[in-house]
Design a protein around this motif. Structure first.
Motif, PDB file in Angstrom:
ATOM      1  N   TYR A   1       0.984  -1.093  -0.278  1.00  0.00           N
ATOM      2  CA  TYR A   1       0.151   0.102   0.048  1.00  0.00           C
ATOM      3  C   TYR A   1       1.128   1.196  -0.498  1.00  0.00           C
ATOM      4  O   TYR A   1       1.507   1.130   0.855  1.00  0.00           O
ATOM      5  CB  TYR A   1      -1.605   0.077   1.411  1.00  0.00           C
ATOM      6  N   PRO A   2       0.294   2.474  -0.579  1.00  0.00           N
ATOM      7  CA  PRO A   2       1.108   3.745  -0.606  1.00  0.00           C
ATOM      8  C   PRO A   2       1.758   4.046   0.802  1.00  0.00           C
ATOM      9  O   PRO A   2       2.732   4.600   1.084  1.00  0.00           O
ATOM     10  CB  PRO A   2       1.015   4.481  -1.704  1.00  0.00           C
ATOM     11  N   HIS A   3       0.501   4.275   1.373  1.00  0.00           N
ATOM     12  CA  HIS A   3       0.981   4.449   2.917  1.00  0.00           C
ATOM     13  C   HIS A   3       2.054   4.143   3.702  1.00  0.00           C
ATOM     14  O   HIS A   3       2.468   4.158   4.383  1.00  0.00           O
ATOM     15  CB  HIS A   3      -0.173   5.368   4.200  1.00  0.00           C
ATOM     16  N   PHE A   4       2.815   2.441   3.275  1.00  0.00           N
ATOM     17  CA  PHE A   4       3.559   1.857   4.005  1.00  0.00           C
ATOM     18  C   PHE A   4       4.488   1.330   3.011  1.00  0.00           C
ATOM     19  O   PHE A   4       5.895   0.754   3.766  1.00  0.00           O
ATOM     20  CB  PHE A   4       3.120   0.517   4.897  1.00  0.00           C
ATOM     21  N   GLU A   5       4.838   2.172   1.641  1.00  0.00           N
ATOM     22  CA  GLU A   5       5.946   1.807   0.725  1.00  0.00           C
ATOM     23  C   GLU A   5       7.182   1.995   1.299  1.00  0.00           C
ATOM     24  O   GLU A   5       8.274   1.737   0.702  1.00  0.00           O
ATOM     25  CB  GLU A   5       5.440   2.235  -0.921  1.00  0.00           C
ATOM     26  N   ALA A   6       7.044   2.360   1.818  1.00  0.00           N
ATOM     27  CA  ALA A   6       8.611   2.935   2.262  1.00  0.00           C
ATOM     28  C   ALA A   6       9.148   2.747   3.178  1.00  0.00           C
ATOM     29  O   ALA A   6      10.454   2.368   3.436  1.00  0.00           O
ATOM     30  CB  ALA A   6       9.137   3.945   3.140  1.00  0.00           C
ATOM     31  N   HIS A   7       8.455   0.878   3.422  1.00  0.00           N
ATOM     32  CA  HIS A   7       9.461   0.096   4.693  1.00  0.00           C
ATOM     33  C   HIS A   7       9.338  -1.458   3.664  1.00  0.00           C
ATOM     34  O   HIS A   7       8.196  -1.709   3.034  1.00  0.00           O
ATOM     35  CB  HIS A   7       8.045   0.109   5.498  1.00  0.00           C
ATOM     36  N   ASP A   8      10.320  -1.559   5.148  1.00  0.00           N
ATOM     37  CA  ASP A   8      10.186  -3.536   4.466  1.00  0.00           C
ATOM     38  C   ASP A   8      10.630  -4.282   5.361  1.00  0.00           C
ATOM     39  O   ASP A   8      10.782  -3.372   6.588  1.00  0.00           O
ATOM     40  CB  ASP A   8      11.403  -3.643   3.305  1.00  0.00           C
ATOM     41  N   ARG A   9      10.767  -5.732   6.029  1.00  0.00           N
ATOM     42  CA  ARG A   9      10.966  -6.141   6.494  1.00  0.00           C
ATOM     43  C   ARG A   9      12.364  -5.492   7.118  1.00  0.00           C
ATOM     44  O   ARG A   9      12.911  -5.680   8.429  1.00  0.00           O
ATOM     45  CB  ARG A   9      11.081  -7.694   6.225  1.00  0.00           C
ATOM     46  N   GLU A  10      13.298  -5.075   6.914  1.00  0.00           N
ATOM     47  CA  GLU A  10      14.514  -4.778   6.936  1.00  0.00           C
ATOM     48  C   GLU A  10      14.320  -3.462   8.278  1.00  0.00           C
ATOM     49  O   GLU A  10      14.693  -3.505   9.098  1.00  0.00           O
ATOM     50  CB  GLU A  10      15.792  -4.003   6.223  1.00  0.00           C
ATOM     51  N   THR A  11      13.306  -2.206   7.571  1.00  0.00           N
ATOM     52  CA  THR A  11      13.215  -1.300   9.039  1.00  0.00           C
ATOM     53  C   THR A  11      12.346  -1.841   9.410  1.00  0.00           C
ATOM     54  O   THR A  11      12.494  -1.177  10.398  1.00  0.00           O
ATOM     55  CB  THR A  11      12.143  -0.323   7.733  1.00  0.00           C
ATOM     56  N   PHE A  12      11.336  -2.496   9.058  1.00  0.00           N
ATOM     57  CA  PHE A  12      10.684  -3.155  10.781  1.00  0.00           C
ATOM     58  C   PHE A  12      11.535  -3.536  11.562  1.00  0.00           C
ATOM     59  O   PHE A  12      11.697  -3.675  12.936  1.00  0.00           O
ATOM     60  CB  PHE A  12      10.089  -4.117  10.106  1.00  0.00           C
TER      61      PHE A  12
ATOM     62  N   PHE B   1       2.839   7.668  13.992  1.00  0.00           N
ATOM     63  CA  PHE B   1       2.383   8.923  12.874  1.00  0.00           C
ATOM     64  C   PHE B   1       3.374   8.830  11.225  1.00  0.00           C
ATOM     65  O   PHE B   1       3.843   8.142  11.050  1.00  0.00           O
ATOM     66  CB  PHE B   1       3.240   9.974  13.501  1.00  0.00           C
ATOM     67  N   SER B   2       2.853   9.728  10.791  1.00  0.00           N
ATOM     68  CA  SER B   2       2.488  10.184   9.295  1.00  0.00           C
ATOM     69  C   SER B   2       3.593  10.574   9.442  1.00  0.00           C
ATOM     70  O   SER B   2       4.634  11.391  10.033  1.00  0.00           O
ATOM     71  CB  SER B   2       1.823  11.349   9.156  1.00  0.00           C
ATOM     72  N   PHE B   3       4.553  11.083   7.713  1.00  0.00           N
ATOM     73  CA  PHE B   3       5.658  11.808   8.224  1.00  0.00           C
ATOM     74  C   PHE B   3       5.930  13.161   7.725  1.00  0.00           C
ATOM     75  O   PHE B   3       6.544  13.909   8.437  1.00  0.00           O
ATOM     76  CB  PHE B   3       5.747  10.901   6.716  1.00  0.00           C
ATOM     77  N   GLU B   4       4.754  12.847   7.522  1.00  0.00           N
ATOM     78  CA  GLU B   4       3.768  14.631   6.985  1.00  0.00           C
ATOM     79  C   GLU B   4       3.681  15.397   9.241  1.00  0.00           C
ATOM     80  O   GLU B   4       4.130  16.691   9.621  1.00  0.00           O
ATOM     81  CB  GLU B   4       2.636  14.863   7.106  1.00  0.00           C
ATOM     82  N   HIS B   5       3.574  14.418  10.036  1.00  0.00           N
ATOM     83  CA  HIS B   5       3.489  15.035  11.521  1.00  0.00           C
ATOM     84  C   HIS B   5       4.172  14.526  12.500  1.00  0.00           C
ATOM     85  O   HIS B   5       4.306  14.235  13.405  1.00  0.00           O
ATOM     86  CB  HIS B   5       2.141  14.008  11.769  1.00  0.00           C
TER      87      HIS B   5
ATOM     88  N   GLY C   1       6.395  11.484  11.956  1.00  0.00           N
ATOM     89  CA  GLY C   1       6.635  10.402  12.491  1.00  0.00           C
ATOM     90  C   GLY C   1       7.254   8.561  11.836  1.00  0.00           C
ATOM     91  O   GLY C   1       7.700   9.563  10.738  1.00  0.00           O
ATOM     92  N   GLN C   2       7.172   8.527  12.165  1.00  0.00           N
ATOM     93  CA  GLN C   2       7.648   6.841  10.472  1.00  0.00           C
ATOM     94  C   GLN C   2       6.925   6.183  10.166  1.00  0.00           C
ATOM     95  O   GLN C   2       7.408   5.696   9.148  1.00  0.00           O
ATOM     96  CB  GLN C   2       8.930   5.939  11.522  1.00  0.00           C
ATOM     97  N   GLN C   3       5.482   6.671  10.400  1.00  0.00           N
ATOM     98  CA  GLN C   3       4.638   6.583   8.997  1.00  0.00           C
ATOM     99  C   GLN C   3       4.938   4.487   9.292  1.00  0.00           C
ATOM    100  O   GLN C   3       4.477   3.326   7.936  1.00  0.00           O
ATOM    101  CB  GLN C   3       4.650   6.469   8.152  1.00  0.00           C
ATOM    102  N   LEU C   4       5.166   4.053  10.444  1.00  0.00           N
ATOM    103  CA  LEU C   4       5.544   2.584  10.709  1.00  0.00           C
ATOM    104  C   LEU C   4       4.241   1.755  10.489  1.00  0.00           C
ATOM    105  O   LEU C   4       3.318   2.354  11.689  1.00  0.00           O
ATOM    106  CB  LEU C   4       5.307   1.723  11.589  1.00  0.00           C
ATOM    107  N   PRO C   5       3.248   1.559   9.666  1.00  0.00           N
ATOM    108  CA  PRO C   5       2.274  -0.366  10.442  1.00  0.00           C
ATOM    109  C   PRO C   5       2.574  -0.396  12.109  1.00  0.00           C
ATOM    110  O   PRO C   5       2.836  -0.242  12.823  1.00  0.00           O
ATOM    111  CB  PRO C   5       2.842  -1.201   9.663  1.00  0.00           C
TER     112      PRO C   5
END
Length: 600
Positions: free
Chosen positions: A26-37, A94-98, A100-104
């Motif tokens: 999903y676009p909202h979480f596309e900056a992440h992957d298992r490595e960032t988790f 939190f969202s990047f805008e606010h 945060g890291q926009q983590l699930p």
């Protein structure tokens, strides 16, 4: 470092059961992957290992003190808050805008679980992130720019200021007032009690999200507004000025002594300023956002404490020799066996493991629903929201009520030593006892479940949940070894449907007291069935691995342990639903007050 949680279990649930990486499509979480988790999990574990877990008992023994209007807490609280703030973990979801890291939420829930397992006496950041999220959601741009960054950096503390001496959980009876001022602020007057982290010296300011009534507001909950009320208000010059929020007492608690619970007096000098959040008279609806987040957070706290207790009692049971195995009682020359080999001790440990890992699975199920409700569209979005609404009171209640029992069993494993300060179980038992009370007692959660969530939308949420559980049972049937457990879950689904159908007519006739008379028992039944579903989910994944790519060594033991614990839950805990269902469908009324029924 002693073990207080299982990273392997977290990874199993995140990636094998709930497929956290699927969210990154999903676009909202596309900056992440298992490595960032993994980086976030590693970061929070390092902070928990170095700044929290080593001070668990010390923080309890050196409780906060109120002297001359100032509250001092353990110095490691400041270090912990700064470390979490600098790592971006207070507002990780939190969202990047606010900021945060926009983590699930699915990953963020695991971060909270690790922290509370390490040291639940340092319960500060969840309140702060909740307050910041409310300001982001409903506050003006000025409020956002003034408060959010400082809160997420761990420099300022956030709180929920709801409860008053005369009101308790009945928020319709709060009397704190807010008088409009020419400059657009409000003059606040009143008292608030039991305010967790309501004042302390580990931060430079404390920001209360406070409920009060504007003059002329409607009676009841419809007349409540929400305000930002800082301990120190920020002047145009950039200086902090005393805002007439006075700490008059610290409640001396059974447990969780590292976090002060405050009695606050507001506006004693007539100089307490508050800033309205959102629209007048809608404060309670806004606050429910924070309260629902807090319910899940309390469930995470219960599961975290229970996890620490499980690993403490497990370690003790492996090391403590006593007697011989029951079939070797007469072999007096044989060495004593570790108590983990005694069946009753194994039963207690299995109960602990089943509660901890079943609770965590339920909490992550709820977190995943929150993520999907955020990113999905149309009917799917509404369905995810309904499921989350239904499961929230259960996700708060099962880990806390059963967590208390779990820690009690852990203390029992240690016997007399468990009751002493030589081991941490006595503190964990004291600490976890508040969790069924926090953020709405079990009775309140049960009335919410049966009285509001089950009937909402014509029962659609319940039907969605029953369909999800049935699908899990059907999936489990693909493994011959799991067919008996699929049968058991489907039988429990029907039992829950039957009990619910027997209770709803009371609501339809307007007999609310009879309808909700045994709501807490209904919650217990509901929780057992839902966690049985979660265990069958875990069992199916583990059985798939064992059947298709048999692991070796520790990995083999890990997956076999999942299946074994699933079996324990179905054979030892699930049968309790029979007694609960019998009582819930019994027409005899014994707890509704009447002139003929007098308690002496």
């Amino acid at each position: 470092m002693a073990s207080y949680f299982s990273r392997r279990t977290i990874d199993f649930l995140l990636y094998e059961v709930f497929d956290a990486t699927a969210l990154t499509r999903y676009p909202h979480f596309e900056a992440h992957d298992r490595e960032t988790f993994a980086m976030s999990l590693d970061s929070v574990t390092h902070i928990a290992d170095t700044l929290m877990y080593p001070y668990y008992r010390e923080v309890d023994r050196h409780a906060p003190e109120l002297r001359q209007g100032r509250v001092s807490v353990h110095p490691k609280v400041r270090d912990m808050l700064r470390a979490l703030g600098e790592a971006g973990l207070i507002g990780a979801n939190f969202s990047f805008e606010h900021g945060g890291q926009q983590l699930p939420e699915l990953v963020n829930a695991c971060l909270g679980y690790i922290l509370t397992a390490a040291n639940n006496s340092m319960l500060y950041t969840g309140l702060t992130s909740g307050a910041a999220n409310l300001i982001n959601a409903f506050g003006t741009p000025d409020l956002q720019s003034t408060y959010v960054a400082k809160l997420l950096a761990g420099q300022w503390q956030g709180t929920m200021a709801l409860t008053e001496p005369q009101a308790g959980s009945s928020l319709s009876d709060i009397t704190s007032t807010a008088e409009p001022q020419p400059d657009g602020t409000y003059r606040i007057m009143g008292q608030k009690v039991f305010i967790s982290a309501g004042d302390h010296d580990a931060v430079d300011n404390v920001v209360h999200l406070l409920l009060a009534r504007i003059a002329g507001a409607p009676k009841g909950t419809r007349g409540i507004s929400l305000f930002v009320v800082p301990k120190y208000r920020l002047e145009p010059s950039g200086e902090l000025t005393d805002n007439d929020v006075t700490s008059t007492g610290i409640y001396h608690k059974l447990g969780q002594r590292g976090t002060p619970a405050m009695h606050l007096v507001l506006g004693e000098r007539g100089d307490c300023h508050g800033w309205l959040v959102g629209e007048p008279h809608r404060g309670l609806s806004y606050m429910f956002q924070m309260m629902n987040e807090a319910r899940i957070a309390v469930g995470i706290t219960g599961a975290g404490i229970a996890s620490a207790a499980y690993y403490a009692s497990l370690a003790y049971a492996k090391e403590r020799p006593q007697s011989r195995r029951l079939n070797e009682k007469n072999q007096l020359d044989a060495p004593q066996t570790p108590i983990i080999n005694h069946p009753d001790v194994r039963r207690m440990l299995l109960f602990q493991k089943a509660v901890v890992e079943g609770s965590l699975s339920l909490l992550l199920e709820s977190a995943r629903l929150a993520d999907l409700a955020h990113v999905a569209e149309g009917e799917a979005k509404e369905n995810y929201r309904l499921l989350l609404e239904l499961l929230t009171p259960v996700a708060k209640t099962f880990p806390t009520e059963q967590g208390v029992r779990s820690v009690s069993e852990g203390l029992q494993v240690l016997g007399g030593y468990g009751y002493t300060e030589d081991f941490p179980l006595e503190q964990m038992y004291r600490d976890i006892r508040i969790t069924p009370i926090y953020e709405g007692t079990t009775g309140i959660q049960a009335q919410d479940l049966l009285g509001r969530k089950v009937p909402m939308g014509g029962g659609k949420a319940l039907q969605l949940l029953l369909a999800e559980m049935t699908q899990t049972a059907q999936q489990a049937r693909t493994h011959e070894a799991l067919v008996p457990y699929a049968d058991k879950l489907e039988a429990e689904i029907e039992r829950l449907r039957t009990v619910t159908g027997a209770l709803l007519p009371y609501a339809q006739r307007g007999d609310t007291e009879r309808f909700l008379m045994d709501a807490t028992l209904y919650m217990e039944l509901f929780g057992l069935v839902v966690v049985a579903w979660q265990w069958l989910k875990q069992g199916e994944v583990a059985q798939q691995v064992l059947s298709t790519r048999p692991p070796e060594g520790d990995e083999l033991a890990f997956y076999e342990s999942k299946v074994h614990t699933m079996k324990y839950f179905f054979h030892y805990e699930v049968p309790k639903t029979l007694a609960l269902a019998t009582r819930l469908t019994d027409p005899e009324v014994l707890t509704i007050a009447s002139e003929k029924q007098v308690l002496m």
